[in-house]
Design a protein around this motif. Structure first.
Motif, PDB file in Angstrom:
ATOM      1  N   PHE A   1      46.874  19.578  58.172  1.00 47.23           N
ATOM      2  CA  PHE A   1      46.915  20.311  56.920  1.00 47.23           C
ATOM      3  C   PHE A   1      45.643  21.124  56.741  1.00 47.23           C
ATOM      4  O   PHE A   1      45.686  22.293  56.317  1.00 47.23           O
ATOM      5  CB  PHE A   1      47.101  19.347  55.752  1.00 47.23           C
ATOM      6  CG  PHE A   1      47.134  20.035  54.418  1.00 47.23           C
ATOM      7  CD1 PHE A   1      46.047  19.971  53.560  1.00 47.23           C
ATOM      8  CD2 PHE A   1      48.245  20.758  54.023  1.00 47.23           C
ATOM      9  CE1 PHE A   1      46.081  20.618  52.332  1.00 47.23           C
ATOM     10  CE2 PHE A   1      48.280  21.409  52.802  1.00 47.23           C
ATOM     11  CZ  PHE A   1      47.200  21.337  51.950  1.00 47.23           C
TER      12      PHE A   1
ATOM     13  N   VAL B   1      45.389  25.172  56.350  1.00 48.76           N
ATOM     14  CA  VAL B   1      44.747  25.931  55.270  1.00 48.76           C
ATOM     15  C   VAL B   1      43.836  27.006  55.851  1.00 48.76           C
ATOM     16  O   VAL B   1      43.854  28.165  55.411  1.00 48.76           O
ATOM     17  CB  VAL B   1      43.953  24.978  54.352  1.00 48.76           C
ATOM     18  CG1 VAL B   1      43.163  25.771  53.328  1.00 48.76           C
ATOM     19  CG2 VAL B   1      44.890  24.021  53.650  1.00 48.76           C
TER      20      VAL B   1
ATOM     21  N   ILE C   1      39.017  26.071  49.653  1.00 45.53           N
ATOM     22  CA  ILE C   1      40.406  25.866  49.223  1.00 45.53           C
ATOM     23  C   ILE C   1      40.845  24.442  49.529  1.00 45.53           C
ATOM     24  O   ILE C   1      41.521  23.792  48.718  1.00 45.53           O
ATOM     25  CB  ILE C   1      41.335  26.891  49.886  1.00 45.53           C
ATOM     26  CG1 ILE C   1      41.012  28.297  49.377  1.00 45.53           C
ATOM     27  CG2 ILE C   1      42.794  26.568  49.635  1.00 45.53           C
ATOM     28  CD1 ILE C   1      41.753  29.395  50.090  1.00 45.53           C
TER      29      ILE C   1
ATOM     30  N   GLY D   1      39.393  22.271  47.016  1.00 47.22           N
ATOM     31  CA  GLY D   1      40.129  22.438  45.770  1.00 47.22           C
ATOM     32  C   GLY D   1      41.456  21.708  45.795  1.00 47.22           C
ATOM     33  O   GLY D   1      41.863  21.090  44.804  1.00 47.22           O
ATOM     34  N   ALA D   2      42.115  21.758  46.951  1.00 50.29           N
ATOM     35  CA  ALA D   2      43.382  21.043  47.067  1.00 50.29           C
ATOM     36  C   ALA D   2      43.163  19.541  46.904  1.00 50.29           C
ATOM     37  O   ALA D   2      43.946  18.841  46.242  1.00 50.29           O
ATOM     38  CB  ALA D   2      44.026  21.344  48.421  1.00 50.29           C
ATOM     39  N   THR D   3      42.078  19.053  47.480  1.00 47.69           N
ATOM     40  CA  THR D   3      41.766  17.624  47.361  1.00 47.69           C
ATOM     41  C   THR D   3      41.468  17.264  45.912  1.00 47.69           C
ATOM     42  O   THR D   3      41.885  16.218  45.409  1.00 47.69           O
ATOM     43  CB  THR D   3      40.555  17.277  48.230  1.00 47.69           C
ATOM     44  OG1 THR D   3      40.804  17.736  49.556  1.00 47.69           O
ATOM     45  CG2 THR D   3      40.297  15.788  48.255  1.00 47.69           C
TER      46      THR D   3
ATOM     47  N   THR E   1      42.587  18.812  43.244  1.00 44.67           N
ATOM     48  CA  THR E   1      43.863  18.835  42.517  1.00 44.67           C
ATOM     49  C   THR E   1      44.621  17.542  42.768  1.00 44.67           C
ATOM     50  O   THR E   1      45.159  16.923  41.829  1.00 44.67           O
ATOM     51  CB  THR E   1      44.724  20.015  42.980  1.00 44.67           C
ATOM     52  OG1 THR E   1      43.986  21.218  42.859  1.00 44.67           O
ATOM     53  CG2 THR E   1      46.001  20.106  42.166  1.00 44.67           C
ATOM     54  N   PHE E   2      44.640  17.151  44.029  1.00 49.72           N
ATOM     55  CA  PHE E   2      45.324  15.914  44.388  1.00 49.72           C
ATOM     56  C   PHE E   2      44.751  14.734  43.622  1.00 49.72           C
ATOM     57  O   PHE E   2      45.482  13.874  43.116  1.00 49.72           O
ATOM     58  CB  PHE E   2      45.168  15.688  45.897  1.00 49.72           C
ATOM     59  CG  PHE E   2      45.597  14.341  46.353  1.00 49.72           C
ATOM     60  CD1 PHE E   2      44.687  13.302  46.464  1.00 49.72           C
ATOM     61  CD2 PHE E   2      46.910  14.096  46.671  1.00 49.72           C
ATOM     62  CE1 PHE E   2      45.092  12.060  46.878  1.00 49.72           C
ATOM     63  CE2 PHE E   2      47.314  12.851  47.088  1.00 49.72           C
ATOM     64  CZ  PHE E   2      46.407  11.832  47.188  1.00 49.72           C
TER      65      PHE E   2
ATOM     66  N   TRP F   1      50.336  21.794  46.722  1.00 53.05           N
ATOM     67  CA  TRP F   1      50.253  22.496  45.440  1.00 53.05           C
ATOM     68  C   TRP F   1      48.808  22.931  45.160  1.00 53.05           C
ATOM     69  O   TRP F   1      48.556  24.055  44.737  1.00 53.05           O
ATOM     70  CB  TRP F   1      50.773  21.567  44.342  1.00 53.05           C
ATOM     71  CG  TRP F   1      50.741  22.180  42.987  1.00 53.05           C
ATOM     72  CD1 TRP F   1      51.000  23.485  42.665  1.00 53.05           C
ATOM     73  CD2 TRP F   1      50.442  21.520  41.758  1.00 53.05           C
ATOM     74  NE1 TRP F   1      50.890  23.660  41.305  1.00 53.05           N
ATOM     75  CE2 TRP F   1      50.553  22.486  40.726  1.00 53.05           C
ATOM     76  CE3 TRP F   1      50.118  20.207  41.424  1.00 53.05           C
ATOM     77  CZ2 TRP F   1      50.335  22.160  39.393  1.00 53.05           C
ATOM     78  CZ3 TRP F   1      49.913  19.894  40.100  1.00 53.05           C
ATOM     79  CH2 TRP F   1      50.012  20.860  39.092  1.00 53.05           C
ATOM     80  N   GLY F   2      47.885  22.005  45.404  1.00 52.54           N
ATOM     81  CA  GLY F   2      46.475  22.345  45.208  1.00 52.54           C
ATOM     82  C   GLY F   2      46.051  23.501  46.091  1.00 52.54           C
ATOM     83  O   GLY F   2      45.307  24.392  45.666  1.00 52.54           O
ATOM     84  N   MET F   3      46.550  23.505  47.312  1.00 59.57           N
ATOM     85  CA  MET F   3      46.219  24.607  48.210  1.00 59.57           C
ATOM     86  C   MET F   3      46.714  25.934  47.626  1.00 59.57           C
ATOM     87  O   MET F   3      46.001  26.940  47.629  1.00 59.57           O
ATOM     88  CB  MET F   3      46.870  24.372  49.579  1.00 59.57           C
ATOM     89  CG  MET F   3      46.645  25.507  50.553  1.00 59.57           C
ATOM     90  SD  MET F   3      47.756  25.478  51.953  1.00 59.57           S
ATOM     91  CE  MET F   3      49.241  26.106  51.215  1.00 59.57           C
ATOM     92  N   MET F   4      47.912  25.932  47.094  1.00 57.96           N
ATOM     93  CA  MET F   4      48.464  27.175  46.552  1.00 57.96           C
ATOM     94  C   MET F   4      47.686  27.621  45.313  1.00 57.96           C
ATOM     95  O   MET F   4      47.396  28.809  45.142  1.00 57.96           O
ATOM     96  CB  MET F   4      49.941  26.985  46.221  1.00 57.96           C
ATOM     97  CG  MET F   4      50.772  26.648  47.444  1.00 57.96           C
ATOM     98  SD  MET F   4      52.476  26.257  47.069  1.00 57.96           S
ATOM     99  CE  MET F   4      53.178  27.888  46.916  1.00 57.96           C
ATOM    100  N   LEU F   5      47.331  26.663  44.474  1.00 61.75           N
ATOM    101  CA  LEU F   5      46.563  27.026  43.282  1.00 61.75           C
ATOM    102  C   LEU F   5      45.227  27.633  43.652  1.00 61.75           C
ATOM    103  O   LEU F   5      44.796  28.650  43.085  1.00 61.75           O
ATOM    104  CB  LEU F   5      46.313  25.783  42.430  1.00 61.75           C
ATOM    105  CG  LEU F   5      47.477  25.250  41.614  1.00 61.75           C
ATOM    106  CD1 LEU F   5      47.060  23.990  40.880  1.00 61.75           C
ATOM    107  CD2 LEU F   5      47.967  26.300  40.628  1.00 61.75           C
ATOM    108  N   PHE F   6      44.575  27.024  44.625  1.00 58.98           N
ATOM    109  CA  PHE F   6      43.257  27.522  44.975  1.00 58.98           C
ATOM    110  C   PHE F   6      43.316  28.784  45.816  1.00 58.98           C
ATOM    111  O   PHE F   6      42.344  29.529  45.870  1.00 58.98           O
ATOM    112  CB  PHE F   6      42.433  26.416  45.649  1.00 58.98           C
ATOM    113  CG  PHE F   6      41.736  25.553  44.647  1.00 58.98           C
ATOM    114  CD1 PHE F   6      42.419  24.544  43.993  1.00 58.98           C
ATOM    115  CD2 PHE F   6      40.412  25.775  44.317  1.00 58.98           C
ATOM    116  CE1 PHE F   6      41.793  23.770  43.033  1.00 58.98           C
ATOM    117  CE2 PHE F   6      39.771  25.006  43.363  1.00 58.98           C
ATOM    118  CZ  PHE F   6      40.460  24.006  42.723  1.00 58.98           C
ATOM    119  N   LEU F   7      44.434  29.032  46.444  1.00 62.30           N
ATOM    120  CA  LEU F   7      44.607  30.345  47.081  1.00 62.30           C
ATOM    121  C   LEU F   7      44.615  31.433  46.017  1.00 62.30           C
ATOM    122  O   LEU F   7      44.029  32.504  46.188  1.00 62.30           O
ATOM    123  CB  LEU F   7      45.912  30.378  47.880  1.00 62.30           C
ATOM    124  CG  LEU F   7      45.846  29.870  49.316  1.00 62.30           C
ATOM    125  CD1 LEU F   7      47.228  29.797  49.924  1.00 62.30           C
ATOM    126  CD2 LEU F   7      44.949  30.754  50.165  1.00 62.30           C
TER     127      LEU F   7
END
Lengths: 752, 376
Positions: free
Chosen positions: A138, A142, A202, A205-207, A209-210, B50-56
């Motif tokens: 993953f 990204v 990014i 950021g995804a982490t 959000t998770f 989802w987090g990846m898309m938001l931060f994109l």
């Protein structure tokens, strides 16, 4: 690196990583993966200028027919498996389309379709993955997505926008885009490095959000991916010769458990010795029937659950000793268990489990997990609505991978003379009848044999020992299940003919022999032992540790574990690397796949404690402030130093209008004034002197013209005349020049 | 302090437009769907996606903002712009950033706050560099063309958001009247080149005559630098040559707008007081102005000395490119005069080309102001 080649390479990497996510989620068969990789590699040579592309373009109709055929086949396969659709045909179709588009790369639209298909593959991988390998692919996805999307955007803009300035009489036309696409100057290593940094942000950021988004879903009560394995051996019936054989080579993790007792041991030798005594009790069966063990479903044998404010206590009232004091949790062995690779809703725990603690329902969830009683001391999980009504029973099997709970067990061999059971004579015969039944066809031979083996042993315990010793002496452990097809009963064959078999046969034989001489027994499936992970301080139990044993009722001693299988399995210890990898998987399974609201709250509480924000009755610990103060001060100092360095650094850039920037205050002020004028469209011409500019500004009638004229004179005198300046006057000029260049009431006229 | 606060506020919250592109809308919808799937199914790994898309999306906003920061735009306007003729407007873009390049930047001119739909595209602008390009545009009307500024925009990095900012850069262009074909009968009888005459006239060719102060419209190549440096202001060199024939273009701009269904000419009913006749852009009037400009341009190009007379105003005949500029600028801004305005003065001698809107142009010889005699 050439732009076009870079774009192509990142596209292929993206597809490769997408396939890797499917592989990480075990969604791809080796055949499909191999075909996809092979054809994908071949498509590398299919560029619009190549013969292969031309040939394929000529065969477009045929290829589209093939694609349509594939689509119809996949649709049929999905429809055939309804109402439980199998996603494998859909994923195969997506993979096929992705490879198909790789052969047809011509326009930006084709690339975009490839990226969408790759994204769908990643979504599928995310929905089903459990392994930590998903995290690695993953992260790679990204990074490569960031590169690829940027390059696609630039390519698209090039093809749509690029124009060249021509002479006034010639029409404008697009420059040859091919030249730009082959340019090395558009993207290079610094560009890729910079965008990789963006991609890392990014990822972070995804982490975030998770970690932060509350898990308040209305879906399953226990988080985590669906398990696809349904290990045979923990269902409602067990057929001899299937469970043990199938799991013998399988080293995937079934469960992980934290045992504080083991963590306190100092030596590996002691720990290894303890490992061999870890019997993870799973399912219990009462009735034997022609090679199968079945549950009796006898209500009198139903396990009873007692719910308290803390754990749920389990017991078997029909055999409970009357004098037995209720156990306390502190006396029991605590295990924190994470089910990883078992889909059956079995509540595994060390023999003999007495209590369970389940996580509270998710905030906002419409369902929760509860313990339901089975028989013979067995309990299982079930998804129920918050009103207590049971959910769809077929949904249970999909829910429990990723389950996390705490169990409390008592060692049946500890406690000495504790009266945990009642005398056999005190128990109604009808209640123990399921534990004493022997198939009619087997009974004559079996009884004779059992009596011979146990001759001279008046007590139940003696008979148990005799049977175990006899089996150990006369039979051999083997996983080879080559049975004669004409064998009437596998246990008969094991006992009288073949005399080799694995744990299921030994356990079944012991159970039936003891029943034949009047000792109640039941057949238990579970796991034996495990591997200690020193990195994570927990025990890993793999599928290849599936085991079967017997529980025999010994009167006032109660139910006791009887392992009739000869000790042939050597205790394995993981090497350090494997421990590290397994602990990563453990962390992944608990903190990512199994991440839920409870863990979020735990994390928040841990953070609070770490910062020292709340939870202390007394004065706030000083060390918590120091922890934040020093790093915070360092950050502030670095930021301040950087800001000061930037401000004091001598300006090297050329100011608009050609004025050479001076470190002197007048020079800086003059440069700022020129910038202000430029913002308002008054740019100093290349041949225009400062005085001419001042005159033009005055003629234009803009605000601040007079102070600007004064500043111009000052600037010229300082620069060329080495005159000393009056700082106070400079400050006054700075203030007066705030609105320099603001439009006058009438528009300025641009000379054409 | 106030300046710092306003600078900080401008730096933190710059005025920007950032509508999603079509692909951006698709991406937003996909993000929403993934979020619903993640929340509903409780699949933790979908939260990662989802987090990846938001931060994109977030990265898209930040990177596009970095792209647009510290960009300076300048125009290079052509020397002469004629209506209905394409002109090239040069646009130069400077990246004032120290280290970071700007990618995929578009620049559009703004007319009264609205873009003119001609984009200049810069694929990659390295830090500290300037690049130039141009766009081709056609002004449809003579007069002032007020450019209010630039719109600088980018879709970088992912093409999801079209971020733009408006930069104030007011500028006013003067659009000369459109040049049209000159009817042959107007030029019949004029020598294609001037001959030896009894008088000298100021010309760019010929012998040195003297120095005079620089006037707007003079060719910068005629500047005498030594004298200019000594005097502190620009001076140009004058030369004299044989006097060419003098032509006076008489443009009778006493004009009223055409009423519905009728025709109009000078002397008809006056317009309502306070009305601006030119706003109506009467086609006959504009055609006449174009003809006057075309005749002037052609004759000056052939070396004649040309003057212009309109109601109440006149430009004395002279030759050379400066005269061309003077007359074209005048005609660019010429408005219709009221019918009661005094008639344009045709001069005492020399050829006259009389242009009246709505009527064919006439060629005559001046001597009698009322009725020029036709010579061709």
């Amino acid at each position: 690196m050439r732009f076009q080649l870079t774009h192509k390479l990142t596209t292929y990497l993206l597809v490769l990583v997408a396939i890797a996510t499917l592989q990480a989620a075990n969604l791809l068969s080796p055949t499909a993966a191999a075909l996809a990789l092979a054809f994908g590699a071949l498509s590398w040579f299919s560029d619009p200028t190549t013969r292969l592309f031309t040939w394929l373009s000529n065969a477009t109709l045929l290829l589209r027919l093939v694609a349509a055929g594939f689509f119809l086949l996949s649709a049929y396969q999905v429809w055939a498996h309804l109402p439980e659709p199998d996603l494998t045909p859909v994923l195969n179709l997506v993979l096929f389309l992705a490879v198909y588009k790789l052969f047809q790369r011509a326009a930006n639209r084709d690339y975009l379709q490839i990226y969408v298909l790759a994204f769908l593959m990643v979504l599928a991988g995310a929905a089903f993955a459990q392994s930590v390998a998903f995290a690695v692919v993953f992260a790679a996805y990204v990074v490569i997505t960031t590169w690829t999307l940027i390059l696609l955007h630039l390519r698209r803009e090039m093809e749509e926008n690029y124009l060249v300035k021509h002479s006034g009489n010639a029409p404008s036309h697009k420059v040859g885009v091919a030249r730009i696409l082959n340019s090395r100057r558009v993207v290079g290593a610094p560009f890729l490095a910079m965008t990789a940094v963006v991609a890392i942000v990014i990822c972070a950021g995804a982490t975030l959000t998770f970690a932060l988004v509350p898990r308040v879903g209305t879906g399953f009560a226990l988080g985590g991916a669906r398990a696809r394995k349904n290990l045979i051996g923990f269902a409602d019936e067990v057929t001899l010769g299937t469970s043990g054989f199938l799991s013998g080579e399988d080293d995937t993790v079934a469960l992980r458990a934290v045992l504080p007792r083991l963590s306190r041991l100092n030596s590996d030798r002691e720990r290894d010795a303890e490992m061999d005594r870890l019997y993870w009790r799973g399912t219990v069966y009462e009735t034997y029937q022609k090679g199968r063990w079945l549950r009796a479903h006898h209500e009198a044998l139903r396990t009873q659950l007692e719910e308290t404010d803390g754990p749920v206590w389990i017991e078997e009232p029909h055999t409970r000793g009357r004098d037995e004091a209720p156990p306390r949790l502190a006396q029991l062995e605590r295990q924190e268990i994470d089910i990883v690779g078992v889909a059956a809703p079995v509540a595994f725990a060390l023999d003999q489990p007495l209590a369970f603690e389940l996580p509270p329902p998710k905030l906002g969830a419409l369902a929760e997990v509860r313990l339901i009683p089975r028989w013979s001391g067995e309990v299982a999980f079930q998804n129920t609505g918050l009103d207590g009504r049971a959910g769809d029973p077929t949904a249970d099997l999909r829910v429990f991978s990723g389950a996390h709970y705490v169990a409390y067990s008592r060692d049946p061999f500890a406690g000495g003379d504790a009266h945990r059971g009642q005398p056999l004579a005190a128990i109604p015969a009808s209640l123990m009848e399921p534990y004493l039944s022997v198939p009619t066809a087997l009974e004559p031979r079996l009884t004779v044999l059992a009596r011979q083996v146990t001759a001279g042993k008046p007590t139940a315990a003696g008979k148990v020992v005799a049977v175990m010793e006899w089996l150990d002496k006369t039979h051999e452990y083997s996983t080879d299940l080559g049975r004669r097809s004409g064998a009437a009963d596998p246990i008969e064959n094991f006992l009288f003919d073949q005399k080799t078999g694995h744990c299921e046969y030994f356990a079944s034989a012991a159970a039936l022999m003891l029943r034949a001489v009047g000792v109640p027994t039941r057949y238990v499936n579970g796991f034996l032992g495990g591997e200690w992970n020193a990195v994570g301080q927990y025990v890993t139990v793999r599928q290849n540790r599936a085991h079967a044993w017997v529980e025999a009722y010994l009167g006032e001693t109660g139910w006791m574990r009887v392992d009739a299988t000869p000790p042939v399995r050597a205790g394995g210890r993981m090497n350090r690397l494997r421990q590290l990898l397994d602990s990563v998987e453990f962390f992944w399974s608990r903190w990512v796949v199994g991440y839920d609201l409870g863990r979020q709250l735990d994390l928040a509480r841990n953070l609070e404690r770490g910062v020292g924000a709340r939870g202390h009755a007394g004065p706030r610990p000083a060390f918590a402030f120091r922890r934040l103060l020093v790093p915070g001060a360092i950050v502030v100092a670095v930021a301040l130093g950087w800001w000061l360095w930037r401000r004091r650094r001598p300006a090297r850039a050329q100011a608009p209008g050609g004025a050479v920037a001076l470190p002197h205050a007048v020079g800086r002020l003059y440069r700022r004034a020129l910038e202000k004028l430029a913002q308002h469209g008054m740019v100093r011409g290349s041949t225009e002197t400062p005085r001419e500019l001042a005159a033009r500004v005055r003629a234009a009638g803009v605000e601040g013209a007079q102070p600007f004229e004064e500043l111009t004179e000052l600037y010229l005198q300082v620069r060329f005349g080495k005159r000393e300046i009056d700082e106070s006057r400079l400050g006054e000029l700075t203030r007066l020049l705030n609105r320099l260049g603001a439009p006058p009431p009438s528009q300025t006229t641009q000379a054409a | 302090m106030g300046r710092f606060a306003s600078s900080a506020r401008r730096w933190i919250f710059p005025r920007r437009r950032f509508p999603p592109t079509r692909e951006g809308w698709y991406f937003l919808i996909a993000t929403l769907l993934v979020s619903l799937a993640a929340i509903n199914a409780g699949l933790n790994l979908l939260f990662l996606v989802w987090g990846m898309m938001l931060f994109l999306i977030l990265a898209s906003g930040v990177l596009s903002e970095i792209c647009l920061r510290r960009l300076q735009v300048r125009r290079s306007t052509p020397q002469a712009i004629f209506a209905d003729s394409p002109y090239l407007m040069g646009i130069s873009l400077t990246n004032g950033k120290r280290r970071l390049p700007s990618f995929s930047v578009e620049v559009e001119d703004l007319v009264e706050g609205r873009p003119i739909e001609k984009r200049c595209y810069f694929l990659k602008l390295p830090a500290g560099r300037t690049q130039e390009t141009a766009y081709r545009h056609v002004a449809t009307e003579r007069g002032h063309l007020r450019l209010s500024g630039f719109r600088v925009s980018t879709r970088f990095p992912f093409g999801l958001i079209h971020k733009s900012k408006d930069v104030a850069a007011p500028s006013e262009l003067l659009i000369y009247p459109a040049l049209t074909g000159v009817p042959d009968h107007l030029l019949r009888g004029f020598a294609s080149h001037h001959g030896r005459g009894a008088h000298k006239w100021r010309s760019r060719r010929g012998e040195f005559f003297g120095l005079r102060e620089f006037r707007q419209g003079d060719d910068p190549r005629d500047i005498h630098w030594r004298t200019s440096a000594r005097r502190g202001s620009p001076f140009v060199r004058e030369t004299e040559d044989d006097e060419g024939q003098e032509v006076r273009v008489v443009f009778d701009n006493r004009w009223t707008a055409r009423p519905a269904g009728g025709s109009a000419a000078s002397g008809d009913a006056p317009p309502p007081s306070g009305s601006t006749l030119r706003d109506g852009r009467d086609p006959d009037f504009e055609a006449a102005v174009s003809l006057a400009a075309s005749v002037t341009f052609e004759l000056l190009h052939q070396g004649y000395r040309v003057g212009l007379a309109v109601a109440g105003e006149e430009i004395t005949p002279e030759g050379g490119p400066a005269q061309s500029t003077r007359i074209l600028r005048f005609l660019a801004l010429l408005e219709a005069a009221r019918p009661e305005a005094p008639a344009p003065h045709a001069g005492r001698t020399g050829a006259v080309i009389r242009i009246v809107p709505g009527r064919p142009a006439e060629l005559g010889v001046s001597g009698d102001a009322s009725a020029p005699r036709r010579i061709a």
